[in-house]
Design a protein around this motif. Structure first.
Motif, short mmCIF file in Angstrom:
data_model
loop_
_atom_site.label_atom_id
_atom_site.label_comp_id
_atom_site.label_asym_id
_atom_site.label_seq_id
_atom_site.Cartn_x
_atom_site.Cartn_y
_atom_site.Cartn_z
N ARG A 40 -115.40 34.47 11.15
CA ARG A 40 -115.37 34.42 12.60
C ARG A 40 -116.08 33.16 13.05
N ALA A 76 -117.13 30.76 16.78
CA ALA A 76 -117.19 30.76 18.24
C ALA A 76 -117.98 29.56 18.72
N ARG A 94 -120.34 28.78 22.07
CA ARG A 94 -120.99 29.45 23.19
C ARG A 94 -121.55 28.44 24.17
N GLU A 140 -119.51 33.33 25.06
CA GLU A 140 -118.48 32.76 24.18
C GLU A 140 -117.33 32.22 25.03
N LYS A 148 -113.39 31.53 20.85
CA LYS A 148 -113.69 32.34 19.67
C LYS A 148 -112.43 32.59 18.88
#
Length: 58
Positions: free
Chosen positions: A40, A42, A44, A49, A52
């Motif tokens: 995963r 992402a 931010r 987020e 993502k």
């Protein structure tokens, strides 16, 4: 060879405009016990987020 945290530090400080430094954070992880090595990632902005996604190796 650069480490993941070293690359993240460079991305969050050296490669961002000063106005974004301290606001943008990069996140990536992989799940080693997953059979397809799912992960995963992402980006931010102030903890929210904004981008993502998930990835895996076949």
């Amino acid at each position: 060879m650069a480490t993941g945290s070293g690359i993240r530090k460079k991305l969050e400080t050296e490669y961002l405009a000063q106005s974004l430094q301290g606001h943008i954070q990069y996140y990536a992880t992989s799940y080693s016990r997953s059979p397809d090595h799912e992960g995963r990632a992402a980006i931010r902005y102030d903890g929210n987020e904004i981008i993502k996604g998930y990835y895996w190796n076949n």
